[in-house]
Design a protein around this motif. Structure first.
Motif, PDB file in Angstrom:
ATOM      1  N   SER A 239       0.834  -1.198   0.000  1.00 32.19           N
ATOM      2  CA  SER A 239       0.000   0.000   0.000  1.00 32.19           C
ATOM      3  C   SER A 239       0.870   1.251   0.000  1.00 32.19           C
ATOM      4  O   SER A 239       0.574   2.230  -0.690  1.00 32.19           O
ATOM      5  CB  SER A 239      -0.921   0.003   1.228  1.00 32.19           C
ATOM      6  OG  SER A 239      -1.803  -1.098   1.197  1.00 32.19           O
ATOM      7  N   GLY A 240       1.952   1.217   0.778  1.00 30.82           N
ATOM      8  CA  GLY A 240       2.855   2.367   0.812  1.00 30.82           C
ATOM      9  C   GLY A 240       3.508   2.607  -0.531  1.00 30.82           C
ATOM     10  O   GLY A 240       3.622   3.755  -0.989  1.00 30.82           O
ATOM     11  N   GLU A 241       3.923   1.535  -1.193  1.00 34.43           N
ATOM     12  CA  GLU A 241       4.550   1.692  -2.504  1.00 34.43           C
ATOM     13  C   GLU A 241       3.561   2.236  -3.529  1.00 34.43           C
ATOM     14  O   GLU A 241       3.893   3.092  -4.350  1.00 34.43           O
ATOM     15  CB  GLU A 241       5.125   0.362  -2.992  1.00 34.43           C
ATOM     16  CG  GLU A 241       5.859   0.497  -4.323  1.00 34.43           C
ATOM     17  CD  GLU A 241       6.367  -0.829  -4.849  1.00 34.43           C
ATOM     18  OE1 GLU A 241       6.761  -0.880  -6.023  1.00 34.43           O
ATOM     19  OE2 GLU A 241       6.343  -1.809  -4.085  1.00 34.43           O
ATOM     20  N   ARG A 242       2.336   1.734  -3.477  1.00 30.55           N
ATOM     21  CA  ARG A 242       1.316   2.227  -4.407  1.00 30.55           C
ATOM     22  C   ARG A 242       1.047   3.715  -4.186  1.00 30.55           C
ATOM     23  O   ARG A 242       0.867   4.478  -5.138  1.00 30.55           O
ATOM     24  CB  ARG A 242       0.019   1.433  -4.245  1.00 30.55           C
ATOM     25  CG  ARG A 242       0.058   0.032  -4.836  1.00 30.55           C
ATOM     26  CD  ARG A 242      -1.359  -0.463  -5.124  1.00 30.55           C
ATOM     27  NE  ARG A 242      -2.185  -0.427  -3.922  1.00 30.55           N
ATOM     28  CZ  ARG A 242      -2.351  -1.458  -3.099  1.00 30.55           C
ATOM     29  NH1 ARG A 242      -1.747  -2.613  -3.333  1.00 30.55           N
ATOM     30  NH2 ARG A 242      -3.132  -1.358  -2.025  1.00 30.55           N
TER      31      ARG A 242
ATOM     32  N   ALA B 151       1.694   6.680  -6.824  1.00 30.47           N
ATOM     33  CA  ALA B 151       0.634   7.630  -7.178  1.00 30.47           C
ATOM     34  C   ALA B 151       1.097   9.064  -6.946  1.00 30.47           C
ATOM     35  O   ALA B 151       0.754   9.972  -7.719  1.00 30.47           O
ATOM     36  CB  ALA B 151      -0.616   7.338  -6.345  1.00 30.47           C
ATOM     37  N   SER B 152       1.893   9.275  -5.898  1.00 30.18           N
ATOM     38  CA  SER B 152       2.438  10.612  -5.636  1.00 30.18           C
ATOM     39  C   SER B 152       3.288  11.092  -6.797  1.00 30.18           C
ATOM     40  O   SER B 152       3.186  12.252  -7.232  1.00 30.18           O
ATOM     41  CB  SER B 152       3.285  10.599  -4.359  1.00 30.18           C
ATOM     42  OG  SER B 152       2.512  10.288  -3.229  1.00 30.18           O
ATOM     43  N   VAL B 153       4.136  10.198  -7.304  1.00 28.01           N
ATOM     44  CA  VAL B 153       4.996  10.556  -8.436  1.00 28.01           C
ATOM     45  C   VAL B 153       4.161  10.886  -9.667  1.00 28.01           C
ATOM     46  O   VAL B 153       4.372  11.910 -10.335  1.00 28.01           O
ATOM     47  CB  VAL B 153       5.983   9.408  -8.748  1.00 28.01           C
ATOM     48  CG1 VAL B 153       6.758   9.706 -10.038  1.00 28.01           C
ATOM     49  CG2 VAL B 153       6.957   9.210  -7.587  1.00 28.01           C
ATOM     50  N   LEU B 154       3.195  10.030  -9.960  1.00 26.25           N
ATOM     51  CA  LEU B 154       2.377  10.220 -11.165  1.00 26.25           C
ATOM     52  C   LEU B 154       1.554  11.502 -11.098  1.00 26.25           C
ATOM     53  O   LEU B 154       1.449  12.248 -12.083  1.00 26.25           O
ATOM     54  CB  LEU B 154       1.455   9.021 -11.364  1.00 26.25           C
ATOM     55  CG  LEU B 154       2.141   7.692 -11.697  1.00 26.25           C
ATOM     56  CD1 LEU B 154       1.131   6.555 -11.755  1.00 26.25           C
ATOM     57  CD2 LEU B 154       2.885   7.795 -13.023  1.00 26.25           C
ATOM     58  N   LEU B 155       0.972  11.796  -9.936  1.00 30.02           N
ATOM     59  CA  LEU B 155       0.121  12.969  -9.815  1.00 30.02           C
ATOM     60  C   LEU B 155       0.917  14.264  -9.650  1.00 30.02           C
ATOM     61  O   LEU B 155       0.406  15.347  -9.946  1.00 30.02           O
ATOM     62  CB  LEU B 155      -0.838  12.800  -8.636  1.00 30.02           C
ATOM     63  CG  LEU B 155      -1.906  11.717  -8.820  1.00 30.02           C
ATOM     64  CD1 LEU B 155      -2.742  11.582  -7.563  1.00 30.02           C
ATOM     65  CD2 LEU B 155      -2.809  12.049 -10.007  1.00 30.02           C
TER      66      LEU B 155
ATOM     67  N   ARG C  21      11.181   1.275  -2.566  1.00 28.67           N
ATOM     68  CA  ARG C  21      11.165   0.011  -3.297  1.00 28.67           C
ATOM     69  C   ARG C  21      12.402  -0.820  -2.984  1.00 28.67           C
ATOM     70  O   ARG C  21      12.321  -2.041  -2.807  1.00 28.67           O
ATOM     71  CB  ARG C  21      11.088   0.280  -4.803  1.00 28.67           C
ATOM     72  CG  ARG C  21       9.704   0.707  -5.284  1.00 28.67           C
ATOM     73  CD  ARG C  21       9.751   1.107  -6.755  1.00 28.67           C
ATOM     74  NE  ARG C  21      10.294   0.048  -7.598  1.00 28.67           N
ATOM     75  CZ  ARG C  21       9.565  -0.924  -8.123  1.00 28.67           C
ATOM     76  NH1 ARG C  21       8.256  -0.978  -7.893  1.00 28.67           N
ATOM     77  NH2 ARG C  21      10.125  -1.853  -8.886  1.00 28.67           N
ATOM     78  N   ALA C  22      13.553  -0.152  -2.924  1.00 26.16           N
ATOM     79  CA  ALA C  22      14.798  -0.871  -2.629  1.00 26.16           C
ATOM     80  C   ALA C  22      14.765  -1.481  -1.232  1.00 26.16           C
ATOM     81  O   ALA C  22      15.228  -2.607  -1.018  1.00 26.16           O
ATOM     82  CB  ALA C  22      15.988   0.079  -2.760  1.00 26.16           C
ATOM     83  N   LEU C  23      14.184  -0.752  -0.273  1.00 27.11           N
ATOM     84  CA  LEU C  23      14.136  -1.248   1.096  1.00 27.11           C
ATOM     85  C   LEU C  23      13.213  -2.452   1.241  1.00 27.11           C
ATOM     86  O   LEU C  23      13.418  -3.295   2.108  1.00 27.11           O
ATOM     87  CB  LEU C  23      13.678  -0.132   2.039  1.00 27.11           C
ATOM     88  CG  LEU C  23      14.713   0.973   2.296  1.00 27.11           C
ATOM     89  CD1 LEU C  23      14.131   2.048   3.193  1.00 27.11           C
ATOM     90  CD2 LEU C  23      15.975   0.380   2.913  1.00 27.11           C
TER      91      LEU C  23
ATOM     92  N   TRP D 245      -1.488  13.790   2.341  1.00 27.97           N
ATOM     93  CA  TRP D 245      -1.067  14.085   3.712  1.00 27.97           C
ATOM     94  C   TRP D 245      -1.744  13.125   4.683  1.00 27.97           C
ATOM     95  O   TRP D 245      -1.094  12.462   5.508  1.00 27.97           O
ATOM     96  CB  TRP D 245      -1.383  15.537   4.018  1.00 27.97           C
ATOM     97  CG  TRP D 245      -1.182  15.972   5.443  1.00 27.97           C
ATOM     98  CD1 TRP D 245      -0.446  15.337   6.410  1.00 27.97           C
ATOM     99  CD2 TRP D 245      -1.736  17.141   6.057  1.00 27.97           C
ATOM    100  NE1 TRP D 245      -0.505  16.035   7.597  1.00 27.97           N
ATOM    101  CE2 TRP D 245      -1.284  17.139   7.411  1.00 27.97           C
ATOM    102  CE3 TRP D 245      -2.557  18.167   5.600  1.00 27.97           C
ATOM    103  CZ2 TRP D 245      -1.640  18.166   8.294  1.00 27.97           C
ATOM    104  CZ3 TRP D 245      -2.901  19.183   6.499  1.00 27.97           C
ATOM    105  CH2 TRP D 245      -2.446  19.167   7.819  1.00 27.97           C
ATOM    106  N   PHE D 246      -3.065  13.020   4.603  1.00 29.84           N
ATOM    107  CA  PHE D 246      -3.801  12.130   5.497  1.00 29.84           C
ATOM    108  C   PHE D 246      -3.551  10.658   5.168  1.00 29.84           C
ATOM    109  O   PHE D 246      -3.521   9.814   6.067  1.00 29.84           O
ATOM    110  CB  PHE D 246      -5.297  12.451   5.438  1.00 29.84           C
ATOM    111  CG  PHE D 246      -5.636  13.775   6.068  1.00 29.84           C
ATOM    112  CD1 PHE D 246      -5.519  13.947   7.441  1.00 29.84           C
ATOM    113  CD2 PHE D 246      -6.053  14.840   5.293  1.00 29.84           C
ATOM    114  CE1 PHE D 246      -5.819  15.170   8.034  1.00 29.84           C
ATOM    115  CE2 PHE D 246      -6.357  16.066   5.874  1.00 29.84           C
ATOM    116  CZ  PHE D 246      -6.240  16.227   7.254  1.00 29.84           C
ATOM    117  N   ARG D 247      -3.361  10.346   3.891  1.00 30.08           N
ATOM    118  CA  ARG D 247      -3.110   8.967   3.490  1.00 30.08           C
ATOM    119  C   ARG D 247      -1.787   8.456   4.061  1.00 30.08           C
ATOM    120  O   ARG D 247      -1.728   7.354   4.630  1.00 30.08           O
ATOM    121  CB  ARG D 247      -3.092   8.876   1.954  1.00 30.08           C
ATOM    122  CG  ARG D 247      -2.707   7.518   1.392  1.00 30.08           C
ATOM    123  CD  ARG D 247      -3.698   6.444   1.782  1.00 30.08           C
ATOM    124  NE  ARG D 247      -3.361   5.176   1.150  1.00 30.08           N
ATOM    125  CZ  ARG D 247      -3.895   4.013   1.507  1.00 30.08           C
ATOM    126  NH1 ARG D 247      -4.792   3.960   2.479  1.00 30.08           N
ATOM    127  NH2 ARG D 247      -3.555   2.908   0.891  1.00 30.08           N
TER     128      ARG D 247
END
Length: 205
Positions: free
Chosen positions: A5-8, A12-16, A58-60, A126-128
């Motif tokens: 969920s964190g990676e997704r 999404a942060s990068v894409l948006l 992702r690496a972690l 922020w809340f997510r």
């Protein structure tokens, strides 16, 4: 599952976040204000920090659990990178605000739309990120929550400043609000960046 969920969410942060600098860069060709130009610089620096955070996260997932020392070093690097991005954004905004104080203010509608959408999207992230961190403590997610809190506050300030430019482009107070908005946002970013760098990493499982 929580890490997925964190990676997704990071992806999404990068894409948006990616369209913002592009749209604002194009908009600056047709109209320029100190606030809009500074906002372009800010969003570009923040996008770079988000991309790095996503790559490290992702690496972690692959190697971090087996090497706690590596995990902590990379988390510190992300924390410092996000803090540095905020500080550099703030300093760039200060420079632009003072040296663009007499620039012509033309069409700032694209910048206003981007900032308004930013308030909505960034407050959700922020809340997510805060929710994800509470469910599964992770230093990178905690830093992202701080970043998006700063982004939300800044976007609110940018919306208010650009509204003055749109509603009263010729008024004397508009130039003061435009430049003043950039200065307030810049100081907030520098403060947020310094606190992000100085704060200890949150405890993780």
């Amino acid at each position: 599952m929580k890490k997925t969920s964190g990676e997704r969410t990071l992806r999404a942060s990068v894409l948006l976040s990616s369209p913002g600098p592009l749209v604002l860069g194009i908009a600056l060709i047709y109209g320029r204000s100190a606030t809009q130009l500074a906002d372009f610089v800010r969003r570009t620096a923040e996008l770079a920090a988000i991309i790095v955070s996503w790559i490290v996260f992702r690496a972690l997932q692959k190697d971090g659990e087996n090497d706690p020392a590596l995990k902590r070093r990379l988390e510190r690097a992300v924390k410092s990178g996000v803090g540095a991005a905020l500080c550099l954004s703030g300093l760039a905004m200060l420079f632009i605000a003072f040296f663009s104080a007499h620039s012509d203010q033309q069409n700032v509608i694209p910048g206003l739309i981007i900032a308004f959408l930013g308030v909505i999207v960034n407050s959700w992230f922020w809340f997510r990120y805060g929710k994800l961190y509470r469910e599964k403590p992770d230093a990178i997610l905690a830093v992202q929550s701080r970043l998006y809190r700063a982004k939300t506050v800044v976007d609110v300030c940018v919306v208010l400043a650009l509204l003055f430019v749109v509603l009263a482009p010729k008024a004397a107070i508009t130039s003061i609000v435009d430049v003043g908005g950039s200065v307030v946002v810049a100081l907030y970013l520098v403060r947020s960046g310094i606190l992000t760098i100085r704060n200890k990493l949150p405890a993780t499982e």
